[in-house]
Design an enzyme around this catalytic site. Structure first.
Site, PDB file in Angstrom:
ATOM      1  N   HIS A   1       0.791  -1.138   0.056  1.00  0.00           N
ATOM      2  CA  HIS A   1       0.025  -0.037  -0.044  1.00  0.00           C
ATOM      3  C   HIS A   1       0.872   1.180   0.013  1.00  0.00           C
ATOM      4  CE1 HIS A   1       0.019  -0.235   4.545  1.00  0.00           C
ATOM      5  NE2 HIS A   1       0.293   0.998   4.434  1.00  0.00           N
TER       6      HIS A   1
ATOM      7  N   ASP B   1       0.027  -7.561   1.712  1.00  0.00           N
ATOM      8  CA  ASP B   1       0.559  -6.184   1.698  1.00  0.00           C
ATOM      9  C   ASP B   1       2.033  -5.985   1.687  1.00  0.00           C
ATOM     10  OD1 ASP B   1       0.032  -3.309   1.805  1.00  0.00           O
ATOM     11  OD2 ASP B   1       0.105  -3.254   3.894  1.00  0.00           O
TER      12      ASP B   1
ATOM     13  N   SER C   1       4.413   2.900   7.670  1.00  0.00           N
ATOM     14  CA  SER C   1       4.391   1.607   7.095  1.00  0.00           C
ATOM     15  C   SER C   1       5.311   1.163   6.192  1.00  0.00           C
ATOM     16  CB  SER C   1       3.048   1.618   6.326  1.00  0.00           C
ATOM     17  OG  SER C   1       1.971   1.380   6.979  1.00  0.00           O
TER      18      SER C   1
END
Length: 428
Positions: free
Chosen positions: A149, A182, A273
């Protein structure tokens, strides 16, 4: 609390990727109806005991999975009042290992100095907008491991820029992405020869309460470190592939991310992230990926850390990264059942589990004798108390792995050995 990935009306809604201010990439095709533990319907049933609804709480797939776990355990007994660093790592040229002089009070200054050269800041620009996240140097060839992402929207029409800890900036291209976990790998264009790959640790050796440090790029503040503890292990976290549009509106695509995650109490904020979660030795134990969220403020801005963050264990991350580097795609383990949440009698007690509602012929589950109505309550001794937990447990394994399912059939427990296969590519 439980929450279906598709339900945005709960108190703790499905989150958005904190690293992204981009609209999501086009939705990927839906996964096959009979996956590694897929659910026939999004409605979740109440369960007895601790239903790990956290994943289910709706983890915000945040480009801000600032994780900080803590590790005491195998640090050894204190032999010195101070910490020293050692470069006797398994990978030549990788980040140094920190030998803690006092296991009960880690020297985070030494850990930070060892790890930060291996963590990068990532900026993504497309015609629709821009976003930022973090990544870790995976090898000397310039491969960077991060979250899908963080970089997925740049596939085909975007530009990726990577800034090293010392300020040098390089363009990068996507090597491969794996939306279902992810994870993604990018590669520096004409990268330098003096990269410092991060030293990989052992996520399976973690214990609840172990110390650790998260390193990343929250809110554009590169090289930020935070510490905390491992709050829980094997936490099934289910999220949709969501992103934050330039106007602050949450948008979710069709890919569901299911992770058997490390839960941490460390601070998590936008931009973390894809960054590193390391133990007190400075070894990578997880890739920060998501947080539980209380939703957005009245002004529409994203919520930040509430002390519940999640990281993808390094064992799974390394397996996916190796495959992406080799072929640009990743294979996943496959069981071949559809399940639903249920509660079943286990002796004189009640227990939550994943009830099999369909078994596809010719699959590992069928070959092992799994039957409709079986309630799976454990995989290799790891408790399974929901359909999502089963998906998460199988997904972190690899095709060819031999595992043992503990099922309750006709009121009695039994162990069923299964050899997992490669998950078929969706045809629809």
């Amino acid at each position: 609390m439980t929450l279906a990935p598709e339900d945005h009306t709960q108190q703790i809604p499905q989150g958005s990727y904190y690293s992204q201010s981009l609209p999501p990439a086009p939705p990927a095709p839906p996964t096959p109806p009979l996956g590694e533990g897929s659910r026939p319907a999004p409605k979740r049933e109440s369960r007895v005991g601790q239903t790990i609804g956290v994943a289910l709480l709706a983890a915000v797939l945040a480009s801000g999975g600032t994780y900080a776990a803590t590790q005491l355990g195998d640090q050894g007994t204190a032999t010195s009042p101070t910490s020293t660093t050692s470069t006797t790592n398994q990978n030549q040229g990788s980040s140094p290992t920190v030998v803690q002089g006092n296991a009960t009070a880690p020297d985070w200054t030494a850990v930070s100095a060892a790890v930060t050269p291996s963590v990068v800041s990532i900026d993504v620009t497309t015609q629709q907008g821009s976003g930022a996240g973090s990544g870790v140097v995976f090898d000397k060839s310039g491969h960077i491991l991060t979250n899908n992402h963080v970089v997925g929207d740049a596939t085909g029409n975007g530009a990726i820029t990577v800034t090293l800890n010392d300020g040098r900036t390089y363009a990068a291209t996507i090597v491969g992405t794996d939306p279902s976990t992810d994870l993604a790998v990018i590669k520096l264009t004409n990268g330098p020869s003096d990269l410092t790959p991060i030293t990989l640790g052992d996520s399976e050796a973690l214990k609840v309460g172990d110390p650790a440090m998260a390193v990343g790029n929250p809110l554009g503040l590169s090289g930020t470190v935070t510490t905390g503890i491992v709050s829980a292990l094997n936490r099934p976290v289910s999220t949709g592939t969501a992103s934050e549009s330039p106007l602050g509106q949450q948008q979710t695509s069709g890919d569901e991310v299911v992770t058997n995650a490390i839960q941490t109490s460390a601070a998590i904020n936008p931009g973390n992230s894809g960054g590193a979660l390391v133990n007190a030795k400075g070894e990578l134990i997880g890739i920060n990926s998501s947080i539980a969220s209380l939703g957005q403020s009245s002004s529409g801005s994203q919520s930040g850390n509430i002390g519940i963050g999640f990281a993808i264990p390094v064992k799974e991350a390394k397996s996916i990264a190796d495959q992406l580097i080799k072929s640009g795609k990743a294979e996943h383990a496959f069981l071949g059942v559809s399940t639903r949440d249920t509660v079943v009698s286990d002796g004189s007690a009640k227990r939550a589990g994943a009830q099999v509602v369909a078994v596809n012929s010719g699959t590992p589950a069928a070959n092992a004798g799994i039957k409709n109505g079986d309630v799976i309550i454990a995989v290799d001794g790891q408790r399974i108390d929901s359909a999502t937990a089963l998906v998460a447990q199988i997904r972190e394994m690899t095709a060819g792995d031999k595992t043992t399912l503990t099922v309750i059939r006709d009121g009695a427990r039994q162990d069923v050995p299964v050899t997992l296969a490669v998950k078929p590519v969706s045809s629809n």
